[in-house]
Design an enzyme around this catalytic site. Structure first.
Site, PDB file in Angstrom:
ATOM      1  N   TYR A  60      48.046  24.033  39.197  1.00  0.00           N
ATOM      2  CA  TYR A  60      46.424  24.314  39.031  1.00  0.00           C
ATOM      3  C   TYR A  60      45.813  23.555  40.213  1.00  0.00           C
ATOM      4  O   TYR A  60      46.282  22.569  40.592  1.00  0.00           O
ATOM      5  CB  TYR A  60      46.149  23.577  37.606  1.00  0.00           C
ATOM      6  CG  TYR A  60      45.459  24.816  36.732  1.00  0.00           C
ATOM      7  CD1 TYR A  60      44.578  25.382  37.125  1.00  0.00           C
ATOM      8  CD2 TYR A  60      46.128  25.110  35.494  1.00  0.00           C
ATOM      9  CE1 TYR A  60      44.073  26.720  36.189  1.00  0.00           C
ATOM     10  CE2 TYR A  60      45.799  25.885  34.625  1.00  0.00           C
ATOM     11  CZ  TYR A  60      44.660  26.746  35.049  1.00  0.00           C
ATOM     12  OH  TYR A  60      43.953  27.752  34.368  1.00  0.00           O
ATOM     13  N   GLU A  62      41.925  24.336  40.764  1.00  0.00           N
ATOM     14  CA  GLU A  62      40.472  24.527  40.877  1.00  0.00           C
ATOM     15  C   GLU A  62      39.779  23.698  41.801  1.00  0.00           C
ATOM     16  O   GLU A  62      40.011  22.551  41.915  1.00  0.00           O
ATOM     17  CB  GLU A  62      40.037  24.339  39.313  1.00  0.00           C
ATOM     18  CG  GLU A  62      40.441  25.481  38.385  1.00  0.00           C
ATOM     19  CD  GLU A  62      39.651  25.412  37.036  1.00  0.00           C
ATOM     20  OE1 GLU A  62      39.206  24.353  36.644  1.00  0.00           O
ATOM     21  OE2 GLU A  62      40.055  26.190  36.044  1.00  0.00           O
ATOM     22  N   ASP A 206      32.545  45.929  53.346  1.00  0.00           N
ATOM     23  CA  ASP A 206      34.115  45.961  52.561  1.00  0.00           C
ATOM     24  C   ASP A 206      35.036  46.827  53.400  1.00  0.00           C
ATOM     25  O   ASP A 206      34.878  47.978  53.561  1.00  0.00           O
ATOM     26  CB  ASP A 206      33.676  46.671  51.342  1.00  0.00           C
ATOM     27  CG  ASP A 206      35.021  46.563  50.416  1.00  0.00           C
ATOM     28  OD1 ASP A 206      36.017  46.402  51.129  1.00  0.00           O
ATOM     29  OD2 ASP A 206      34.812  46.934  49.214  1.00  0.00           O
ATOM     30  N   THR A 232      40.592  43.534  51.105  1.00  0.00           N
ATOM     31  CA  THR A 232      41.838  43.070  50.290  1.00  0.00           C
ATOM     32  C   THR A 232      42.879  42.821  51.370  1.00  0.00           C
ATOM     33  O   THR A 232      42.983  43.248  52.631  1.00  0.00           O
ATOM     34  CB  THR A 232      42.342  44.389  49.491  1.00  0.00           C
ATOM     35  OG1 THR A 232      42.236  45.473  50.208  1.00  0.00           O
ATOM     36  CG2 THR A 232      41.770  44.606  48.225  1.00  0.00           C
ATOM     37  N   LYS A 235      46.510  46.243  51.531  1.00  0.00           N
ATOM     38  CA  LYS A 235      46.491  47.502  52.064  1.00  0.00           C
ATOM     39  C   LYS A 235      46.965  47.440  53.741  1.00  0.00           C
ATOM     40  O   LYS A 235      48.157  47.221  53.646  1.00  0.00           O
ATOM     41  CB  LYS A 235      45.272  48.085  51.937  1.00  0.00           C
ATOM     42  CG  LYS A 235      44.549  47.892  50.339  1.00  0.00           C
ATOM     43  CD  LYS A 235      43.411  48.815  50.308  1.00  0.00           C
ATOM     44  CE  LYS A 235      42.739  48.983  48.868  1.00  0.00           C
ATOM     45  NZ  LYS A 235      42.064  48.006  48.472  1.00  0.00           N
ATOM     46  N   ARG A 241      48.997  41.025  47.218  1.00  0.00           N
ATOM     47  CA  ARG A 241      47.885  41.832  46.322  1.00  0.00           C
ATOM     48  C   ARG A 241      46.644  40.486  46.260  1.00  0.00           C
ATOM     49  O   ARG A 241      47.039  39.385  45.695  1.00  0.00           O
ATOM     50  CB  ARG A 241      48.440  42.035  45.111  1.00  0.00           C
ATOM     51  CG  ARG A 241      47.575  42.816  44.304  1.00  0.00           C
ATOM     52  CD  ARG A 241      48.467  43.796  43.366  1.00  0.00           C
ATOM     53  NE  ARG A 241      49.037  44.624  44.127  1.00  0.00           N
ATOM     54  CZ  ARG A 241      48.618  45.963  44.453  1.00  0.00           C
ATOM     55  NH1 ARG A 241      47.427  46.144  44.323  1.00  0.00           N
ATOM     56  NH2 ARG A 241      49.379  46.522  45.218  1.00  0.00           N
TER      57      ARG A 241
END
Ligand code: DSN
Length: 421
Positions: A60, A62, A206, A232, A235, A241
């Site tokens: 974790y 954060e 984008d 992203t 691609k 991903r």
């Protein structure tokens, strides 16, 4: 006894969960024996897969490097710093945030950073090649913000900035989104910036589909002049991903706060490490060669399809995408997708601009070359594949004909195995 075909060796899974192990094996076989022409997919390196499937999933973290809500973050801090530094180098950006879980959450974080609910946004129409997250009424971007859209020219199917300007002047948006999900041509992002300046709007680019070409220096880099850029990583970029946000240093704090605590909880540290690996790959000379081949293959595919009397939206491509209008072939996008699936060719049905048919069974299909190129295929195979597509559509009612084509597809795939190096 289930199928034991494996691309990646698995030690524990076969005994601990044979059901999921079988699903992985079947999917590996599907990827090995199919021509994946889904334009938004790719084949990551084994190094990326290894980082992604690592113990970093246990952590974790954060917050951001040096300012976490958990102890024990020394090593993940190093991974995230490396990822950010590499992203800034690759895309020549003042700031990079690698935490977005996807392109959709990257876009939402930008909206959350720059806008109040109800403010006006202007993006490309979904039916003309835009994206759900650019203001579609079924997406949060169209529900929480007052969204408007621009489209492509009815005759040429190209984006015409004079037509977009009219929309910009009429809507006076606070944010303009440039970028597309199915548009095969270069987008004049600089021109969009000029339009945004005319009305004092922010510009978000984008570049989810084309980040690989920008990273390789083959497409103009919008980071220098846009307010913010999202992408992203899975691609054309050929990483794990996920999403990322790039921008000038002045937006750093706004964007970081919007991603966490604004929108997301714990970052996926295994994915961030894998993004770092992919970013390092993007700095190698072989990456430029790869991206050039993706573009050459798309051009070769477009030529071969045209020679077979397929109509291409915009008449060709400057990217990895070839958008085919099937109306002259008397087959719908859904029928074509289903027929091609039967012969192990994966494509997606796709609307064409001003489509007379509905979105669930539109008039087109979208083809892409990133995965085929990652397997080592070249223009010769693109010609062969165009013929396979044509023959499949012609033989779509003949199980025997489809069976023969499927065997040819499998033979071609086995000549270019995935993960062969
Ligand atoms: N679903 C992606 C695509 O296929 O283009 C966009 O999110």
């Amino acid at each position: 006894m289930h199928n034991t075909f494996k691309i990646m060796q698995r030690d524990a899974l076969p005994a601990s969960d044979p059901d999921i192990d079988k699903i992985l094996s079947e999917e590996e076989k599907r990827q090995q024996e199919s021509l994946n022409m889904i334009a938004s997919e790719n084949l990551v390196s084994k190094a990326v897969l290894e980082a992604q499937g690592s113990v970093l999933t246990n952590k974790y973290a954060e917050g951001y490097p040096g300012a976490r809500y958990y102890g024990g973050c020394a090593w993940v801090d190093r991974a995230e710093r490396l990822a950010c530094e590499r992203a800034k180098e690759v895309f020549k950006a003042g700031h990079a945030n690698l935490q977005p879980h996807s392109g959709a959450s990257a876009n939402l974080a930008v909206f959350f950073a720059l806008l109040d609910p109800g403010e006006r946004i202007l993006g490309m129409d979904l039916g003309h090649g835009g994206h759900l997250t650019h203001g579609s009424k079924v997406n949060i971007s169209g529900r929480y913000y007052h969204s408007f859209s621009y489209g492509v020219d009815r005759g040429s199917s190209l984006l015409d900035l004079d037509q977009v300007r009219k929309k910009v002047q009429e809507v006076k948006p606070k944010l303009i989104i440039a970028g597309a999900s199915s548009y095969p041509r270069l987008i004049d992002f600089r021109g969009f910036k000029d339009l945004a300046e005319e009305v004092g709007a922010y510009l978000l680019v984008d570049m989810a589909h084309t980040a690989g070409f920008v990273a390789a220096g083959l497409h103009p880099n919008p980071v220098h002049f846009s307010d913010l850029v999202t992408a992203t990583t899975h691609k054309t970029f050929r990483g794990p991903r996920g999403g990322l946000i790039l921008g000038q240093e002045k937006y750093a704090s706004l964007i970081d706060k919007a991603v966490f605590p604004g929108l997301q909880g714990g970052p996926l540290m295994h994915i961030i490490a894998a993004k770092a690996v992919a970013l390092k790959e993007a700095q190698q000379p072989s990456y430029i060669k790869y991206q050039k081949s993706v573009l050459n293959n798309a051009k070769a595919l477009a030529r071969a399809m045209t020679d077979l009397d397929f109509n291409l939206v915009t008449g060709g491509t400057d990217t990895h995408q070839v958008l085919v209008d099937l109306r002259n072939k008397f087959v719908s996008g859904l029928e074509a997708e289903k027929a091609l699936e039967q012969v192990n060719i994966s494509v997606n049905k796709n609307a064409i601009p001003y489509d007379p048919r509905g979105p669930y069974d539109p008039s087109g299909i979208r083809l892409g070359t990133p995965t085929l190129t990652s397997r080592g295929m070249n223009p010769q195979q693109m010609h062969e594949i165009a013929s396979l597509i044509e023959e499949t559509l012609v033989s779509r009612d003949s199980p025997e004909g489809l069976g023969k084509i499927k065997q040819r597809v499998i033979n071609l795939c086995l000549e270019f195995p995935v993960y062969s190096h």
